[in-house]
Design an enzyme around this catalytic site. Sequence first.
Site, mmCIF file in Angstrom:
data_model
loop_
_atom_site.group_PDB
_atom_site.id
_atom_site.type_symbol
_atom_site.label_atom_id
_atom_site.label_comp_id
_atom_site.label_asym_id
_atom_site.label_seq_id
_atom_site.Cartn_x
_atom_site.Cartn_y
_atom_site.Cartn_z
ATOM 1 N N ARG A 188 2.691 90.855 -81.286
ATOM 2 C CA ARG A 188 1.756 90.181 -82.178
ATOM 3 C C ARG A 188 2.260 90.197 -83.630
ATOM 4 N NH1 ARG A 188 -3.274 88.397 -82.214
ATOM 5 N NH2 ARG A 188 -4.378 88.584 -84.179
ATOM 6 N N HIS A 196 -10.856 81.885 -85.640
ATOM 7 C CA HIS A 196 -10.594 81.055 -84.458
ATOM 8 C C HIS A 196 -9.845 81.915 -83.442
ATOM 9 C CE1 HIS A 196 -9.351 78.083 -81.639
ATOM 10 N NE2 HIS A 196 -8.085 78.366 -81.861
ATOM 11 N N VAL A 214 -4.324 74.002 -88.318
ATOM 12 C CA VAL A 214 -4.656 74.038 -86.888
ATOM 13 C C VAL A 214 -3.782 75.073 -86.169
ATOM 14 C CG1 VAL A 214 -4.672 72.668 -84.747
ATOM 15 C CG2 VAL A 214 -5.384 71.619 -86.909
ATOM 16 N N ASP A 216 -14.148 75.325 -81.689
ATOM 17 C CA ASP A 216 -15.097 76.339 -81.221
ATOM 18 C C ASP A 216 -16.528 75.822 -81.358
ATOM 19 O OD1 ASP A 216 -13.045 78.731 -81.080
ATOM 20 O OD2 ASP A 216 -12.729 77.729 -82.988
#
Length: 327
Positions: A100, A189, A131, A161
């Site tokens: 990550r 998000h 985005v 969402d």
Amino acid sequence: SKKPVRVAVTGAAGQIGYALLFRIASGEMLGKDQPVILQLLEIPDEKAQNALKGVIMELEDCAFPLLAGIEAHSDPMTAFKDTDFALLVGARPRGPGMERSDLLAANAQIFTVQGKALNAVASRNVKVLVVGNPANTNAYIAMKSAPDLPAKNFTAMLRLDHNRAASQIAAKTGKAVADIEKLAVWGNHSPTMYADYRYATIGGQSVKAMINDEQWNREVFLPTVGKRGAAIIAARGLSSAASAANAAIDHMRDWALGTNGKWVTMGIPSKGEYGIPAEVMFGYPVTTENGEYKIVEGLEIDAFSQECINKTLNELLEEQNGVKHLL
Ligand code: NAX
């Protein structure tokens, strides 16, 4: 007739790009009377640039009356020149074995460069929508890399969402999705986002009262909306593209043209509203008018909502802390 506006799109040869560009060019984003010039950015890689050429050939072959120009770029410093709208779709996806932190660092690099380029060459009123994931943190990085542009002009996409939540509520209540008002999605998000229908109405009636099932809210609705992206990957073998492009169109159209009092969700830099620390790129319910968004204020946050908001906020703060040293 109106003067053309410049719309930059990054990742233009990708999946979302393919579902997005034709709709922008046909006037669905900025109106059927607004000519657009597309400034398309892809990575310099030969395959990506060739794919971009193919997309441009198809755009030409649509003979869109509103498409006043198309440019292909491999450098953000030229792609963002004088741009009025920038849709930052291209991002580094997580590769096999990538941690990550590697993903955050790779994207921090991209969005630092693009933020600096916007800062240097874009219109001073440019409206930026990020985005590419992690969308909120990428938008935060771009904003921090563009100190000469108003921070409020940088936003992240939470609209997918929001639309997913609306569609689940429509299915549950048997009502039309278009009649749902006052829905909110808070936070990041990511699966931690908090879709909140406590204030939502359909035909003036309370959605919460209509559904009247807190267990459904917590155990079905929130996980379904949160994991919708993963469900689409599992079914389609590819991530959401048409629905993501549609949400990007909704976000930009509503920001530019106004919502007439209707609530929508945008990821925007906090100024401390609802206790969110300043500058955190957070999903909030907003209304828009004259090209400006305004947070819906004064909503009561109950204990469960606060718990949900804290969870998504903590995730965002962790992401932000993970990239701070790179800015
Ligand atoms: P694709 O991999 O199909 O396309 C991405 C394109 O971006 C590729 O053509 C690539 O060459 C290009 N690109 C990569 N780095 C670039 C850079 N530095 N400058 C310019 N172009 C660059 O991905 P796609 O399915 O189109 O998804 C794009 C992004 O949207 C991903 O990061 C994805 O995770 C994210 N999404 C965000 C959503 C949201 O709601 N915020 C929902 C959908 C989507 O998952």
